[in-house]
Design an enzyme around this catalytic site. Structure first.
Site, PDB file in Angstrom:
ATOM      1  N   ASP A   4       4.091   2.926  10.623  1.00  0.00           N
ATOM      2  CA  ASP A   4       3.033   2.367  10.241  1.00  0.00           C
ATOM      3  C   ASP A   4       2.672   3.207  11.655  1.00  0.00           C
ATOM      4  O   ASP A   4       2.923   3.781  12.407  1.00  0.00           O
ATOM      5  CB  ASP A   4       3.264   0.947   9.912  1.00  0.00           C
ATOM      6  CG  ASP A   4       1.861   0.903   8.918  1.00  0.00           C
ATOM      7  OD1 ASP A   4       1.226   1.709   8.701  1.00  0.00           O
ATOM      8  OD2 ASP A   4       1.946  -0.090   8.555  1.00  0.00           O
ATOM      9  N   ASP A  29      -4.529   1.530   2.751  1.00  0.00           N
ATOM     10  CA  ASP A  29      -3.528   1.234   1.506  1.00  0.00           C
ATOM     11  C   ASP A  29      -3.551   1.009   0.453  1.00  0.00           C
ATOM     12  O   ASP A  29      -5.267   0.604   0.364  1.00  0.00           O
ATOM     13  CB  ASP A  29      -3.395  -0.751   2.010  1.00  0.00           C
ATOM     14  CG  ASP A  29      -2.125  -1.043   3.277  1.00  0.00           C
ATOM     15  OD1 ASP A  29      -1.675  -1.922   4.159  1.00  0.00           O
ATOM     16  OD2 ASP A  29      -1.339   0.328   4.146  1.00  0.00           O
TER      17      ASP A  29
END
Length: 536
Positions: free
Chosen positions: A166, A221
């Site tokens: 991430d 996202d």
């Protein structure tokens, strides 16, 4: 369950997405030369598996991971191609140990990550884990920035097979620098670990991602919202030239089964497969409905995603929110998706030549949702419901499902259309029942639009020529009546030609309505999974 949201991300994530959606595709695609794929021999087709984040957020545990591994095996999803069981954020303690190593949370993972990996491996599956290319993960646990080799060594020693990396708390260190550091650290371990870059589509990652990782996130996202699915699709579909075996555009995990409609879920799954995206399930598979599993387990659609040619589907038209995508396949076939982003049904039309097929006198069309086969001289069209899609595999040749015999399987139940207790008397109830291969479940499609059972002697019949919702469907001697004529539609529904109503599993929009013995009736078409059928 709706997953917790990530902490606020830099404004540049939003700006990057807007730039990608609004800029002319040719300008974007010419911004940088292609780079060679990472030479680790992995992910030659898009990775398939499961990740806990979308459904569970921080509530991950060893028990959840192992139960999901068990379910992947027992449900047949492992055999369909799902192999990675991936742990997301919140798996570790809040501080490193004295040696500077990450420590699995002993309450969540009493056997550690190595013990969990051993269990997953014993099922013939692979384990994935999560970290961030910053000083902390998105939920505030220790990040890998400055600890790349230490953490890569831990992952390798634990038996990890996949790393999702991430982008939180990155301290403004350039993206490519941070992600390349972990690439090199993983390579130094000598263990094959699929490397998934999750930098939210920033820094034009698609222009350099193939030389660094096996996949790269192209947007921010995803969440359980159809408009988000559409916006991510529109961004990701423009990047087809960057995808290839071992290196994939990643439009994020699948939200199938998390709260959108069946029609929307089906579009989501089909679009991701057409775009050769990683298929990472983001729902609680242990509790997934038969309808959800009918999507995740559709091997024909999966075959498009996993095709060895490794080409991402491209959009050849999108006027008025009506999209046509085409994807060449290794055997010469072409996968075609007709996608309607609008709320109302519309007919979408293209042609064999437009989707890239060679000139021929006839083309064979296989509907990948309903498994119905038909032929065309060139036109490829369907009436597509709002937010829906129709997905075809098209090849030179001909074929038809007319005259063939199959079970008819309901998407909401995974059970077969069935004449009650094998009876042949006119008026016998038509229901759903566990598929058993009997003559009372063997449906023959005729050129007249009949659905015949028992080798063709008895027909599906709308009781007393009823044309209102709630009319029961029964068995009756074939007589050529309009109430015995049916239309198998491209969207997977079956409608009565007399009534225009859909063949419907009574109450099948709820779990209790999908049990053995549930009556089949006519009902207003509404896009529910209990009105979707496929040929077995």
């Amino acid at each position: 369950m709706t997953a917790p949201s990530r902490p606020w991300r830099p404004l540049r994530a939003v700006l990057a997405l807007l730039l990608l959606v609004l800029s002319p595709p040719l300008l974007l695609l010419s911004s940088a030369p292609r780079v060679h794929a990472l030479d680790n021999g992995l992910a030659r087709t898009p990775p398939m598996g499961w990740n806990d984040w979308n459904a569970f957020g921080c509530n991950v545990s060893e028990a959840l991971v192992e139960q999901t591994a068990d379910y992947l095996v027992s449900s047949g999803l492992k055999d369909a191609g799902y192999q990675y069981v991936n742990i997301d954020d919140c798996w570790m303690t809040s501080a490193r140990n004295a040696a500077g190593q990450l420590v699995p949370d002993p309450a969540k993972f009493p056997d550690g990550i190595s013990g969990t990996a051993a269990y997953v491996h014993s099922k013939g599956l692979k384990l994935g884990i999560y970290e961030s290319a910053g000083t902390a993960t998105c939920q505030g646990f220790p990040g890998s920035l400055g600890h790349e080799q230490t953490d890569a060594n831990s992952f390798a020693s634990w038996g990890v097979d996949y790393l999702k990396y991430d982008n939180c708390n990155h301290q403004n260190v350039p993206d490519q620098q941070r992600y390349t550091a972990m690439r090199d650290a993983l390579a130094n371990t000598g263990r094959p670990i699929v490397y998934s870059l999750c930098n939210w589509g920033l820094a034009s990652v698609w222009t350099w991602g193939a030389g660094v990782g096996n996949s790269w996130r192209t947007t921010d996202d995803i969440n359980v919202n159809f408009s988000t699915v559409v916006s991510i699709y529109k961004a990701n579909v423009q990047l087809a030239q960057y995808a290839k075996p071992g290196a994939w555009n990643d439009p994020d995990m699948l939200e199938v089964g998390n709260g959108m409609s069946f029609t929307e879920d089906r579009s989501h799954f089909g679009l991701w497969a057409e775009m050769a995206a990683p298929l990472i399930a983001g729902t609680d598979l242990r509790k997934a409905s038969a309808a959800t599993l009918s999507l995740y387990g559709n091997k024909d659609v999966i075959a498009v995603d996993q095709d060895s040619l490794g080409r991402q589907g491209t959009e050849i038209s999108s006027a008025g929110g009506l999209h046509v995508l085409t994807k060449p396949l290794a055997n010469g076939d072409v996968s075609v998706v007709l996608f309607n982003e609008n709320s109302s049904a519309a007919t979408i039309t293209t042609s064999a030549s437009a989707v890239g097929l060679p000139a021929a006198s006839s083309y064979r069309i296989n509907n990948l949702w309903s498994h119905q086969i038909s032929s065309t001289t060139g036109s490829i069209a369907a009436n597509v419901p709002g937010h829906g899609s129709v997905m075809y595999r098209v090849s030179v040749g001909s074929g038809t499902s007319v005259g063939t015999t199959h079970p008819l399987i309901g998407a909401s139940s995974n059970r077969c259309l069935d004449a009650y207790e094998g009876q042949t008397t006119p008026g016998t109830k038509i229901e759903i029942w566990d598929c058993g291969g009997g003559a009372n479940q063997a449906v023959t499609l005729t050129a007249a639009g009949e659905l015949r059972l028992y080798g063709g002697t008895q027909c599906l019949d709308a009781y007393d020529n009823g044309t209102t919702s709630g009319t029961k469907v029964q068995l009756w001697t074939c007589n050529g009546g309009a109430n015995q004529q049916w239309r198998l539609n491209g969207n997977g529904t079956i409608t009565g030609t007399q009534s225009g109503l859909c063949l419907d599993v009574t109450g099948g929009d709820k779990p209790a309505g999908n049990v053995n013995g549930t009556q089949v009736e006519l009902w207003t078409c509404n896009g529910g999974a209990n009105q979707q059928w496929r040929l077995g």
